[in-house]
Design a protein around this motif. Sequence first.
Motif, PDB file in Angstrom:
ATOM      1  N   TYR A  66      45.336  -1.010   3.446  1.00 55.43           N
ATOM      2  CA  TYR A  66      44.648  -2.220   3.901  1.00 55.43           C
ATOM      3  C   TYR A  66      43.165  -1.898   4.061  1.00 55.43           C
ATOM      4  CZ  TYR A  66      48.911  -4.861   4.986  1.00 55.43           C
ATOM      5  OH  TYR A  66      50.099  -5.548   4.899  1.00 55.43           O
ATOM      6  N   VAL A  67      42.335  -2.844   3.658  1.00 60.74           N
ATOM      7  CA  VAL A  67      40.885  -2.703   3.796  1.00 60.74           C
ATOM      8  C   VAL A  67      40.364  -3.907   4.570  1.00 60.74           C
ATOM      9  CG1 VAL A  67      38.676  -2.598   2.584  1.00 60.74           C
ATOM     10  CG2 VAL A  67      40.663  -1.384   1.666  1.00 60.74           C
ATOM     11  N   VAL A  68      39.625  -3.652   5.641  1.00 58.78           N
ATOM     12  CA  VAL A  68      39.032  -4.728   6.432  1.00 58.78           C
ATOM     13  C   VAL A  68      37.520  -4.616   6.305  1.00 58.78           C
ATOM     14  CG1 VAL A  68      38.817  -5.781   8.711  1.00 58.78           C
ATOM     15  CG2 VAL A  68      40.969  -4.675   8.041  1.00 58.78           C
ATOM     16  N   TYR A  69      36.903  -5.657   5.772  1.00 57.20           N
ATOM     17  CA  TYR A  69      35.457  -5.641   5.561  1.00 57.20           C
ATOM     18  C   TYR A  69      34.743  -6.319   6.719  1.00 57.20           C
ATOM     19  CZ  TYR A  69      30.861  -6.559   3.567  1.00 57.20           C
ATOM     20  OH  TYR A  69      29.502  -6.622   3.352  1.00 57.20           O
ATOM     21  N   LEU A  70      33.755  -5.621   7.283  1.00 56.64           N
ATOM     22  CA  LEU A  70      32.942  -6.125   8.385  1.00 56.64           C
ATOM     23  C   LEU A  70      31.507  -6.260   7.878  1.00 56.64           C
ATOM     24  CD1 LEU A  70      34.378  -3.786  11.184  1.00 56.64           C
ATOM     25  CD2 LEU A  70      35.168  -6.073  10.528  1.00 56.64           C
ATOM     26  N   SER A  71      31.039  -7.486   7.746  1.00 57.17           N
ATOM     27  CA  SER A  71      29.761  -7.751   7.108  1.00 57.17           C
ATOM     28  C   SER A  71      28.580  -7.415   8.018  1.00 57.17           C
ATOM     29  CB  SER A  71      29.689  -9.215   6.676  1.00 57.17           C
ATOM     30  OG  SER A  71      28.541  -9.435   5.882  1.00 57.17           O
ATOM     31  N   GLY A  72      27.377  -7.612   7.467  1.00 54.69           N
ATOM     32  CA  GLY A  72      26.159  -7.309   8.197  1.00 54.69           C
ATOM     33  C   GLY A  72      25.803  -8.362   9.228  1.00 54.69           C
ATOM     34  N   ILE A  73      24.616  -8.218   9.815  1.00 55.26           N
ATOM     35  CA  ILE A  73      24.241  -9.012  10.985  1.00 55.26           C
ATOM     36  C   ILE A  73      23.850 -10.445  10.659  1.00 55.26           C
ATOM     37  CG2 ILE A  73      23.507  -6.985  12.282  1.00 55.26           C
ATOM     38  CD1 ILE A  73      20.606  -7.723  11.498  1.00 55.26           C
ATOM     39  N   ASP A  95      40.416  -4.480  -9.381  1.00 54.92           N
ATOM     40  CA  ASP A  95      40.577  -3.110  -9.868  1.00 54.92           C
ATOM     41  C   ASP A  95      41.707  -2.375  -9.151  1.00 54.92           C
ATOM     42  OD1 ASP A  95      38.432  -3.554 -11.519  1.00 54.92           O
ATOM     43  OD2 ASP A  95      36.978  -2.505 -10.262  1.00 54.92           O
ATOM     44  N   LEU A  96      41.931  -2.720  -7.884  1.00 48.96           N
ATOM     45  CA  LEU A  96      42.916  -2.005  -7.062  1.00 48.96           C
ATOM     46  C   LEU A  96      43.948  -2.989  -6.514  1.00 48.96           C
ATOM     47  CD1 LEU A  96      40.415   0.235  -5.029  1.00 48.96           C
ATOM     48  CD2 LEU A  96      41.664   0.868  -7.109  1.00 48.96           C
ATOM     49  N   PRO A  97      44.871  -3.435  -7.326  1.00 48.15           N
ATOM     50  CA  PRO A  97      45.867  -4.407  -6.841  1.00 48.15           C
ATOM     51  C   PRO A  97      46.788  -3.838  -5.773  1.00 48.15           C
ATOM     52  CG  PRO A  97      46.442  -3.608  -9.039  1.00 48.15           C
ATOM     53  CD  PRO A  97      45.068  -3.103  -8.755  1.00 48.15           C
ATOM     54  N   GLN A  98      46.854  -2.508  -5.658  1.00 46.12           N
ATOM     55  CA  GLN A  98      47.702  -1.890  -4.642  1.00 46.12           C
ATOM     56  C   GLN A  98      47.051  -1.895  -3.263  1.00 46.12           C
ATOM     57  OE1 GLN A  98      45.921  -0.364  -6.878  1.00 46.12           O
ATOM     58  NE2 GLN A  98      45.223   1.660  -6.252  1.00 46.12           N
ATOM     59  N   VAL A  99      45.801  -2.369  -3.197  1.00 46.08           N
ATOM     60  CA  VAL A  99      45.052  -2.432  -1.940  1.00 46.08           C
ATOM     61  C   VAL A  99      44.900  -3.886  -1.531  1.00 46.08           C
ATOM     62  CG1 VAL A  99      42.786  -2.042  -0.891  1.00 46.08           C
ATOM     63  CG2 VAL A  99      43.793  -0.282  -2.350  1.00 46.08           C
ATOM     64  N   ARG A 100      45.038  -4.171  -0.244  1.00 43.71           N
ATOM     65  CA  ARG A 100      44.866  -5.538   0.246  1.00 43.71           C
ATOM     66  C   ARG A 100      43.574  -5.634   1.048  1.00 43.71           C
ATOM     67  NH1 ARG A 100      50.150  -8.032   2.605  1.00 43.71           N
ATOM     68  NH2 ARG A 100      50.654  -7.556   0.426  1.00 43.71           N
ATOM     69  N   VAL A 101      42.645  -6.462   0.577  1.00 44.89           N
ATOM     70  CA  VAL A 101      41.335  -6.604   1.201  1.00 44.89           C
ATOM     71  C   VAL A 101      41.334  -7.802   2.143  1.00 44.89           C
ATOM     72  CG1 VAL A 101      38.879  -6.989   0.808  1.00 44.89           C
ATOM     73  CG2 VAL A 101      40.183  -5.543  -0.780  1.00 44.89           C
ATOM     74  N   ILE A 102      40.866  -7.594   3.358  1.00 40.24           N
ATOM     75  CA  ILE A 102      40.729  -8.646   4.361  1.00 40.24           C
ATOM     76  C   ILE A 102      39.248  -8.776   4.701  1.00 40.24           C
ATOM     77  CG2 ILE A 102      41.361  -9.406   6.690  1.00 40.24           C
ATOM     78  CD1 ILE A 102      43.828  -7.583   6.456  1.00 40.24           C
ATOM     79  N   ALA A 103      38.678  -9.956   4.545  1.00 37.75           N
ATOM     80  CA  ALA A 103      37.247 -10.156   4.784  1.00 37.75           C
ATOM     81  C   ALA A 103      37.029 -11.428   5.591  1.00 37.75           C
ATOM     82  CB  ALA A 103      36.484 -10.213   3.465  1.00 37.75           C
ATOM     83  N   GLU A 104      37.710 -11.538   6.726  1.00 37.82           N
ATOM     84  CA  GLU A 104      37.616 -12.770   7.511  1.00 37.82           C
ATOM     85  C   GLU A 104      37.368 -12.513   8.994  1.00 37.82           C
ATOM     86  OE1 GLU A 104      42.351 -13.545   8.240  1.00 37.82           O
ATOM     87  OE2 GLU A 104      41.543 -13.823   6.223  1.00 37.82           O
ATOM     88  N   PRO A 187      47.836   3.262   5.704  1.00 31.73           N
ATOM     89  CA  PRO A 187      46.474   3.502   6.171  1.00 31.73           C
ATOM     90  C   PRO A 187      45.613   2.251   6.130  1.00 31.73           C
ATOM     91  CG  PRO A 187      46.782   4.414   3.976  1.00 31.73           C
ATOM     92  CD  PRO A 187      48.135   3.964   4.443  1.00 31.73           C
ATOM     93  N   VAL A 188      44.662   2.185   7.040  1.00 33.50           N
ATOM     94  CA  VAL A 188      43.715   1.086   7.125  1.00 33.50           C
ATOM     95  C   VAL A 188      42.309   1.671   7.045  1.00 33.50           C
ATOM     96  CG1 VAL A 188      42.755  -0.728   8.592  1.00 33.50           C
ATOM     97  CG2 VAL A 188      45.237  -0.396   8.486  1.00 33.50           C
ATOM     98  N   THR A 189      41.499   1.104   6.170  1.00 30.71           N
ATOM     99  CA  THR A 189      40.108   1.539   6.038  1.00 30.71           C
ATOM    100  C   THR A 189      39.199   0.380   6.410  1.00 30.71           C
ATOM    101  OG1 THR A 189      40.639   3.110   4.270  1.00 30.71           O
ATOM    102  CG2 THR A 189      38.340   2.445   4.491  1.00 30.71           C
TER     103      THR A 189
END
Length: 339
Positions: A66-73, A95-104, A187-189
């Motif tokens: 799992y990938v959690v994206y935390l944006s800028g200010i 590119d990485l279908p085995q990874v789940r991206v969360i950007a919310e 794992p979570v990044t």
Amino acid sequence: MIGWLLGGLVALLVAFALLAPLESLRWWSSQGSVQTRRTLALTTKQPSTPPATTDAPGASPQPERYVVYLSGIGVVDGEGISLREQAVWHRVQKDLPQVRVIAEVFPYAANDRSLLQRATSGMWTWLDKRRYRHRESVAPYLINLRNVLQVLVSADPRYGPTFNAGLSLAIWDALREHGYVPGSGVPVTLVGFSGGGQMAVGAASLLSLLGVPVSAVSIGGVFGADPGFDHLQHFWDIRGGRDRLRLLGPLVFPGRWPFTPSSPWHRAMKDGRVTIYDGGPVVHEGRNSYFEGRRVGSDGVMPADRLVGILDTILGSPVPQTPLPPPCDRTPPRHATRR
């Protein structure tokens, strides 16, 4: 007249600075401490669920990461990331279908409320629209100022534990909504851009206590020597060669100064849990920044292409299993124990 305006701006800045920690403290005293203890208790009591059990018929399979994206200010809510950022993460997910991206997740609030979910939402909406229509205006930068102060709260050893606890719970809720199974060991990044770098490191402590194998990536991140470094399995720091704003981290946070070798940051460096990537000749934001996908950089490479390649390499490879510091050497996670 100019004197009055400058005086008003200084007074506004002082007011913002004084009020910055109150939001997280109010959340902690009203509900945060109870939510944190309850989440910790429920998670530790739940039996571990092996990843294989999620592959049963009718169940959503667990991704490899799992990938959690935390944006800028510059954001006002969790879904307000720029089109450039969206394009980069769309490519990474493809590119990485085995990874789940969360950007919310909105990383600049302890109570998981965006600036558009408050009584002052009208003001923040107006400022958000105005900064795109009137780029010469100073007023819209109040958004950046407000969020920068929350970054400082996160990095402050007095107020940071409560703020970071709230952010950790928001990330935990987002993970659960996207199918994360407690105890699965997936794992979570956390990936933080600019001020999101500090937020990613700050959230690591409580997520680790929740049984999450957590790592972090900084993209031009401004971060201190947060105790979260003692809970990160690995930390990747993507540094732009012309990015001057990221230099604020090693400049203003004493824990990153050379003569503080016992800080969590320097322990992570000594343990080999930090990898530094050259982000190319990019600036922090705007034209020729990390997410630039329209113009080729001075080195003949599209910055967004380089960033996608780096992220694909990091997120598509197993997390290095470097041993964490012994629990007795870690800074106590005060937010998990105090009322």
